[in-house]
Design an enzyme around this catalytic site. Structure first.
Site, PDB file in Angstrom:
ATOM      1  N   TYR A  78      38.925   0.193 -50.646  1.00  0.00           N
ATOM      2  CA  TYR A  78      40.141  -0.595 -50.415  1.00  0.00           C
ATOM      3  C   TYR A  78      40.809  -0.056 -49.154  1.00  0.00           C
ATOM      4  CZ  TYR A  78      39.559  -2.127 -55.306  1.00  0.00           C
ATOM      5  OH  TYR A  78      39.069  -2.645 -56.477  1.00  0.00           O
ATOM      6  N   ARG A  79      40.087  -0.097 -48.074  1.00  0.00           N
ATOM      7  CA  ARG A  79      40.504   0.579 -46.837  1.00  0.00           C
ATOM      8  C   ARG A  79      41.901   0.160 -46.404  1.00  0.00           C
ATOM      9  NH1 ARG A  79      37.172   3.301 -43.956  1.00  0.00           N
ATOM     10  NH2 ARG A  79      35.296   2.084 -44.426  1.00  0.00           N
TER      11      ARG A  79
END
Length: 534
Positions: free
Chosen positions: A476-477
């Protein structure tokens, strides 16, 4: 003397012509020479090609990074063979071009097909043509190429067996390559661990263009590619996976409650229950804004979902004992195959054909939309009053399409040491949180308003989530937590010490050591890649 000066003049003239030659022409010429076949040009799309934009956007899942102002790649290479990737790596290194590798295009910050710097010349390798799935039922294993989606893997398994599965995510159009590189959790991870925990072998092309398997790459590099994030150590072209047993039929349930139906107390109570349920139960809930069915007024809804590796008749008494307040009934649940439960968990429509798993262009809040996302991990129950303070934020204009998802941990995740892979979020976590806000194309001029709403919510949650570091999930950069200077190929270690521990905790040090050994010049890099030691 004249011949000597003539040689010097001709040499100097050639250098002038070469320097004036467009970089893309030099790159294409290099590819043709290196691959030994001019037909590779048919697999390369430059900005002069009419299909360039459609290829670039075909799996660009976050539309924030498809706007005219977004830096675009010099070329997109769509390899059919590993040798095409080897040639691309060689030519990018030789001519000073950066490289991005795209599996399914779900990098939340678009780093698999874009960059934050307009000064960077880069090439994208799109693995869309490398997507074979080979399932061995007898050995309960599968080889899958990195360009395949999770759904294509699940479909390949389901065609061979209804009692085998793989513990990856529920988003069926996610690319398997990027998913495995960051860890990957899904509806059976409390039973079997992460997707990356179930990788048996891999084939990787390193910075020297060699194809390495687990034995030839060594255990340190094999450890690093299973959770250390994509784009740092090489290009994994295929993975050997351990398949796991599941019942022929599983149970999927959905219960929705609004604030007027006691949602706040149910959410608060769930925190003390979810992580303690048997490993066979996956449980989560999502918070969103809706209009009440009773009076049409705006309210907040909690949607409680679960997948159980067993029958409805076994699940109902279990939930009556553990979470009676939810009032789960038979009407809330359906029995189906495990593969069908993947579709139900995202589309909430029973009876969809399994071929739906093959749809690579499924639209969702995290696919083919403009969005911003963040993540958290929670180690202590959040007070009920804190949830009550969160709800008004959903009444703000920017929250009309916002969702916050809470996923219970525990089970197998409590048993795996946090050093087993780079993914450190194991024992001690009650659950993880995914925050999402998305918006429409015609409202993208106001994108900062939506992202600022997300940041306000994230700041509000700070007292209630993990600390020192405030942990985050690399798949979930989130560039808000820090980024490398990609223009300085050796100077990003100090920046990585800021954002890296949030994704990897103490595993960052080992990741840096591996990077220093296998890619000391930091060829494989992006804004949040693992850097070598300076």
């Amino acid at each position: 003397m004249f011949p000597f000066f003539l040689v010097i003049f001709l040499s100097f003239s050639w250098k002038i012509r070469a320097s004036a030659q467009p970089v893309e022409e030099i790159f294409l010429h290099c590819l043709s020479l290196r691959s030994g076949n001019s037909s590779i040009a048919k697999l390369v799309y430059t900005q002069h090609n009419s299909a360039y934009s459609s290829v670039l956007n075909s799996s660009a899942q976050n539309s924030r990074f498809t706007t005219p102002s977004t830096p675009k790649p010099l070329a997109i290479v769509t390899p059919l063979l590993p040798s095409h990737i080897q040639a691309t790596v060689y030519c990018c290194r030789k001519h000073g071009l950066q490289l991005r590798t795209r599996s399914g295009g779900h990098d939340f910050e678009g780093l698999s097909y874009s960059t934050t710097s307009c000064k960077v010349l880069f090439v994208v390798i799109d693995l869309v043509n490398l997507r074979s799935v080979r399932v061995d039922v007898e050995k309960a294993s599968a080889w899958v190429e990195s360009g395949a989606t999770v759904g294509e893997l699940y479909y390949g398994i389901a065609r061979k067996s209804v009692t085998l599965a793989f513990p990856a995510g529920i988003g069926h159009n996610i690319g398997i390559g990027g998913h495995l590189s960051g860890g990957g959790y899904g509806s059976i991870f409390r039973k079997y661990g992460l997707a990356a925990d179930n990788v048996l072998d891999a084939r990787l092309i390193d910075v020297k263009g060699r194809i390495l398997d687990r034995k030839s790459m060594g255990e340190d590099l094999f450890w690093a590619i299973r959770g250390g994030g994509g784009g740092s150590f090489g290009i994994v072209i295929a993975w050997k996976l351990k398949l796991v047993p599941v019942p022929a039929n599983v149970t999927a349930c959905l219960v929705t409650k609004t604030l007027e139906q006691n949602a706040t107390k149910l959410v608060h109570r769930w925190q003390s229950i979810g992580h303690k349920l048997p490993k066979e139960v996956h449980t989560s809930f999502a918070i969103s804004r809706v209009n009440s069915s009773q009076d049409g007024k705006m309210t907040v809804r909690a949607s409680f979902g679960s997948v159980f590796l067993g029958t409805i008749d076994d699940l109902l008494p279990l939930m009556e004992e553990k979470f009676a307040e939810l009032e789960l009934s038979k009407q809330d649940c359906s029995e189906m195959s495990w593969a069908e439960s993947i579709l139900y968990s995202t589309l909430f429509t029973p009876g969809l054909p399994l071929e739906t798993l093959l749809n690579r262009s499924q639209v969702s809040p995290l696919s083919k939309s403009f969005f911003k996302a963040k993540s958290d991990f929670v180690k202590q129950p959040i007070p009920e009053s804190a949830f009550e303070g969160l709800w008004p934020k959903f009444y703000e204009e920017e929250a009309r399409s916002a969702t916050i998802v809470f996923v219970a941990y525990g089970g197998k995740m409590d048993e795996i040491p946090e050093t087993e892979s780079p993914y450190p979020h194991r024992a001690g976590n009650l659950y993880t949180i995914l925050y999402i806000v998305d918006w429409k194309d015609d409202d993208n001029l106001n994108s900062e308003r939506y992202m600022n709403w997300m940041r306000r919510v994230y700041d509000y949650m700070a007292p209630y989530v993990s600390k020192s570091p405030r942990e985050a999930y690399v798949n979930y950069r989130d560039l808000d937590i820090g980024a490398n200077d990609i223009n300085d190929h050796k100077g990003s270690y100090a920046q990585a010490k800021i954002w890296g521990p949030k994704y990897f905790k103490n595993n960052l040090d080992r990741l840096v050591q591996v990077k220093t050994r296998v890619d000391p010049e930091n060829f494989f890099r992006h804004e949040q890649s693992i850097p070598p030691l300076p």
